[in-house]
Each structure stands twice: as C-alpha cells, then as structure tokens.
Design an enzyme around this catalytic site. Structure first.
Site, short mmCIF file in Angstrom:
data_model
loop_
_atom_site.label_atom_id
_atom_site.label_comp_id
_atom_site.label_asym_id
_atom_site.label_seq_id
_atom_site.Cartn_x
_atom_site.Cartn_y
_atom_site.Cartn_z
N ARG A 59 -93.89 91.49 31.43
CA ARG A 59 -93.97 90.46 30.39
C ARG A 59 -94.30 91.07 29.04
NH1 ARG A 59 -97.84 92.29 28.58
NH2 ARG A 59 -100.03 92.00 29.10
N HIS A 66 -105.90 88.59 23.91
CA HIS A 66 -107.30 88.62 24.34
C HIS A 66 -107.94 87.25 24.23
CE1 HIS A 66 -108.22 92.80 25.33
NE2 HIS A 66 -107.34 93.14 24.40
N ASP A 68 -106.79 84.76 26.76
CA ASP A 68 -106.56 84.07 28.04
C ASP A 68 -107.84 83.97 28.86
OD1 ASP A 68 -106.51 86.84 28.62
OD2 ASP A 68 -104.91 86.68 30.12
N SER A 174 -97.11 95.20 31.48
CA SER A 174 -97.63 94.65 32.71
C SER A 174 -96.82 94.97 33.95
CB SER A 174 -97.79 93.14 32.56
OG SER A 174 -98.98 92.80 33.15
N ASP A 219 -100.68 87.55 32.43
CA ASP A 219 -99.58 88.42 32.87
C ASP A 219 -98.89 87.87 34.10
OD1 ASP A 219 -100.74 89.88 30.92
OD2 ASP A 219 -101.51 91.45 32.24
N LYS A 267 -107.22 101.05 31.75
CA LYS A 267 -108.06 99.86 31.63
C LYS A 267 -109.24 99.88 32.60
CE LYS A 267 -105.62 96.13 31.01
NZ LYS A 267 -105.50 95.36 32.22
#
Ligand code: NG1
Ligand code: MG
Length: 515
Positions: A59, A66, A68, A174, A219, A267
């Site tokens: 996606r 930042h 969601d 993603s 995502d 991440k």
C-alpha cells in the site's frame, strides 16, 4: 461508495478480475508471465497444480501519517505489487506440516516445518527469516479458527506452498502487511474457511503486532479492502469502516509516484526511540488533555487503550458539540492542545505524573509497561498538534476530492499543498522524516510535483508524490540525477528500476481458484 467489512474476501477464477487495468479488460503480458511462472513452478516443484492462490498487495498512504494508532481517519490505497501464495492441501496422518518455497530460492531458501495441533507455532523474532511472516500468518489464522470453532479434534491442514512477492521489502510500501495478510488468507482457505475482510483485518493486525511494533491498522486495511481506481478512506473510530473514494478527472491526469529513499530504519529495532515512543507520546497526550479538561476516557481499541480521537470525542460530548461537523470539532481540539500543552521542551515523567495526580511508578505501570520506551522527555504538545492537524488535512483532502467530478487547477494546487504541509508537520512536529526524504521531496517539487511527502512510518523509507502525468519524466530524471546517482554512485540498474514506480490504486486481497 461504502464497503461492508463483513463481506468475504472475493474469490475468482480469473486473474483478469484482480489485475485488469481501467484501460483494458485483459492483463498485461508481464502479469500473465508472472502468473504462469508461479503455476508451472509449483507444478514442477510438487508434481501437481495448486488448489488456489491467495493474493494481497502493498500500500501507499496518500495522506494521514502516524494517526491511525490515534484512531483518526487515513487515506491510503493498495499498489499493484503484491504477494502471491500458491497452495495445495496434502493428506497427512502424522504431524501437520508446511513445505514452503519461494520463486527466488537463492534469496529466500526453502523451509519445512511442523505445525502444532493445539498450541501457537513458535516464531523466533531475533532470527530475521523470511518465513517468519508466513508463520505469523499461520499463527493468526489458526488462533482465529480455534477460537471461532472450538473443536478438540481440529487438526491444521498440511500444505505445500510456493510464494512470489514483488513488494520491495523494507521499502515503506508495507511488504509486511501484504505478506501477513496473504499468508493468513492462504491458511484459512486451506482449512476450509472463507474469511470475511473484517476478520482477516483483525487477525492480521494482531499477527503483525507480534513482532513488537504497536502499529495501527492502516496497512492491513489498505491491503485487504482497496479497490482499483479508488483511494480507501479508512475510519477506526468508533468502529472500523471504509469508503472507496474516486479520484476525479482533471485537465492533466493525476498521477502518484512512489520513490524510495533507500534509507532503512528497522522498525522493530528502533521502536523504543521511534515508532512505539510516538504511540506512547500520543497516548500520554490524550490522558493529559482529558485530565486538564476534566473528562473521563472510556477504554478504546487503540493499542494502549486511550487515543487522541477518544479524548476528542469525550471533549466534544462535554461541550455538547458531538453533532458539529467533524472539521470544526478537530479545530477545537487543535485549539485545546495549543492552549493547554504549553511546554515546548516536552514533559518529564515526573511532570506528567503530577498533572495526572498519580505517582511515577503508577504512570509507568499504566502507560509505559506494554513495551520499552527510551525518552527523558515526552513531546506531548508537538505530537498532539501533528495528529490533530494531520487529521484535519485528511478531512480537507477527502472533502476536496468529493466536491466535484472534475478538479480544476485551484483544487489540485490545494491538494498538493495539503501533502506538502503533511510533510512539513512530519519533519518538524512529529520528527519522523530524515534529511534524505526532505531532499527527495524538495527535488521532486522543483521538478514539477504538486505535492511531495514521506509515506509510511518514515525515518527513511518511502516518499509519495502527486503530479501531472505530463511531469512524470521530468521528475524521474531530476530524482535520478540529483538524488540516486549522487547518493549512490554505484547503484545497480536493478536497484534503480525499483527506486521509483508509478502507483495506480489497485485491488485489495483476492482468492484465485482458477490455477
Ligand atoms: P510502515 O512502517 O510503513 O509499514 C507504519 C504502520 C502503520 C502507520 C504508519 C504511519 C506497521 C505495520 N504499520 O507503516 O500502521 O502507523 O507506519 O502512518 O507498523
Ligand atoms: Mg510494515
């Protein structure tokens, strides 16, 4: 166009339903060749054709970065690159097993493992193995089946699997969500369950959090629910809902270009200082604002239980303004954050505890114990302001798209401005950009984009650009010369080919049975 989350992931016999472009009803020769390669590769490997192929795409987030996990609405869409998983269920009397290969076995070696009947499959997050994502899909899918249909004699199906993914890993579009959604979908189908989009979303979000990142659901929602030609307006509060928003015609066709920075920020490893810290800061901002305004927050379904959107709602309830247009409501919470979260330099644990009238150990137990965070000061003002203002930009962007069937120059410049403001806010208030991403955006704007910004978690990763079709060549040329060849003088042709792609809003998850 609203979609009902309860509807099943669509099943088709024809790949044309998945990939046909707006211009033609057939599929391109490249898509057909990839598909044929997957099916013949499977047949060669296992001696028979697969039963079905599951498919989920990557996606790109157009706007709403930042926010969601603070349960504000976002506007992503699926891209055309995806993860295809061909599966055959095979009989087995003993321990259920998975044999899994990749069309690129040098890079992604073949694996075989057994699947426990009653307990969760083990995943070692320290071993960065490609099959971990498949395992996290299995874990989520089997947990779901055991809870939904409790039956002590249930034995997971044994499967043979061949996977073909062309979503660049670690590239900010993603690949992880595409992989996990496609894997979970495959395992559910292999165990005779036709899953609803909503159920697949819920279990994929939980599966991905198992790697230690307290992400929102954007995502996975985009990977599962998107529709070709539309952006996916995604709401998380009070309940999950999606709406397909068409991109109106314009004098110069609107195009989205996705460009990698090739700066990677792992991440999971950086979470205590970056992603998860932001989740904690937004949660703390929500509870501090609630306390300062004397409102009580009910628990919500964000990862730490209290979100900025939840504060917003209770604040508006107290003021008797829940019927106001959402835009005006958001303006009021922006105002509240400006006036009440005054400390530019951030807040220490002691200062936050004092505001909440609790002790520091209580603060840590309540809000900072789900995952480790490394910070002396929490920048509540900046994070809350980014979140509320970004939420407002999403509403404005969508309103502008929905206003007319044709966008004039004025509307388009406005949309571009919202994207540029989003980037500026990510850079200054949210501190999730990086010099390379800022550079790419500046180069692209100079070469003719209407708007340029980071997309995804940031600190590197990917950028998205809105531009007229007529400017695509000029922007690509400028980025090559002024960014890629300058920063990576030895860049290979193959890497260069993956650096920039035109992304057309594409279909979400599919189950393809016509192999
Ligand atoms: P990336 O890292 O680009 O997959 C992450 C989160 C999203 C969202 C964005 C920022 C995951 C799986 N996804 O995206 O939920 O918060 O950052 O808008 O962690
Ligand atoms: Mg990801």
């Amino acid at each position: 166009m609203a979609a009902t989350p309860k509807e099943l992931v669509p099943e088709t016999e024809s790949i044309a339903d998945v990939y046909a472009s707006d211009e033609s009803s057939g599929v391109s020769p490249e898509v057909q060749a990839r598909w044929n390669g997957l099916i013949s590769g499977f047949t060669k490997l296992y001696g028979h054709r697969p039963d079905f192929v599951s498919r989920s795409p990557g996606r790109v987030n157009i706007i709403g970065e930042h926010i969601d996990y603070s349960l504000y609405d976002v506007l992503p869409t699926a891209v055309s690159v995806d993860v295809l998983i061909a599966v055959k269920v095979v009989p087995s009397d003993g321990e259920p097993f998975v044999k899994i290969s990749n069309v690129n076995p040098e890079k992604f070696p073949t694996r075989e493992f057994s699947v426990p009947r009653t307990t969760d499959i083990e995943i070692d997050p320290k071993k960065h193995e490609w099959v971990n994502y498949f395992k996290s899909g299995i874990r989520g899918a089997l947990k779901f089946l055991r809870e939904r249909y409790p039956d002590p004699s249930f034995a997971p199906a044994s499967i043979e699997v061949l996977l073909d993914g062309n979503v660049p890993p670690g590239g900010g579009i993603s690949s992880s969500a595409a992989f996990v959604c496609s894997s979970a979908l495959a395992v559910l189908k292999a165990n005779n369950h036709n899953v609803s989009k909503q159920d697949l979303l819920d279990l994929a979000v939980v599966s991905e959090r198992a790697v230690g990142v307290y992400s929102g659901g954007m995502d996975q929602a985009a990977s599962i629910f998107s529709a070709r030609g539309y952006l996916l307006y995604t709401q998380f509060f009070p309940n999950f809902a999606v709406q397909h928003v068409p991109i109106p015609k314009a004098e110069h066709e609107i195009t989205f270009l996705v460009a990698q920075s090739f700066v990677t920020s792992n991440k999971a490893d950086t979470a205590p200082r970056r992603y998860n810290l932001r989740v904690a800061e937004c949660t703390l901002a929500a509870v501090v604002l609630a306390k300062l305004n004397d409102v009580t927050l009910p628990k919500d379904n964000s990862s730490l239980g209290y979100s900025l959107r939840n504060f917003h709602n209770e604040f508006m309830r107290k003021e008797g303004r829940l019927g106001d247009p959402l835009e005006y409501q958001v303006d009021s919470v922006i105002q509240a954050a400006m006036e009440q979260l005054t400390q530019e330099e951030g807040y220490t644990r002691e200062e936050i505890a004092k505001l909440l009238e609790i002790t520091v150990p209580e603060l840590e137990a309540q809000f900072l114990s789900s995952f480790p965070v490394q910070a002396e000061r929490f920048l509540l003002r900046q994070r809350a302001l980014h979140c509320f203002k970004e939420a407002r930009r999403v509403l404005d962007f969508k309103a502008c798209l929905s206003k007319t069937n044709t966008l004039d120059e004025h509307h388009i410049l406005y949309l571009g401005q919202l994207l540029n403001e989003s980037q500026e806010s990510c850079r200054t208030l949210y501190e999730c950009s990086c010099p390379e991403v800022d550079d790419i955006c500046a180069i692209a704007r100079r070469a003719g984009t209407w708007g340029s910004r980071l997309t995804g978690a940031g600190w590197g990763g990917c950028t998205v650009h809105m531009l007229p079709q007529t400017k695509v060549d000029a922007v690509i040329k400028a980025l090559k010369e002024e960014y890629y060849y300058k920063k990576f003088p030895d860049i290979s042709d193959e890497k260069m080919a993956h650096a920039m792609v035109i992304s057309k809003p594409s279909n979400g998850s599919f189950m393809i049975t016509g192999a």
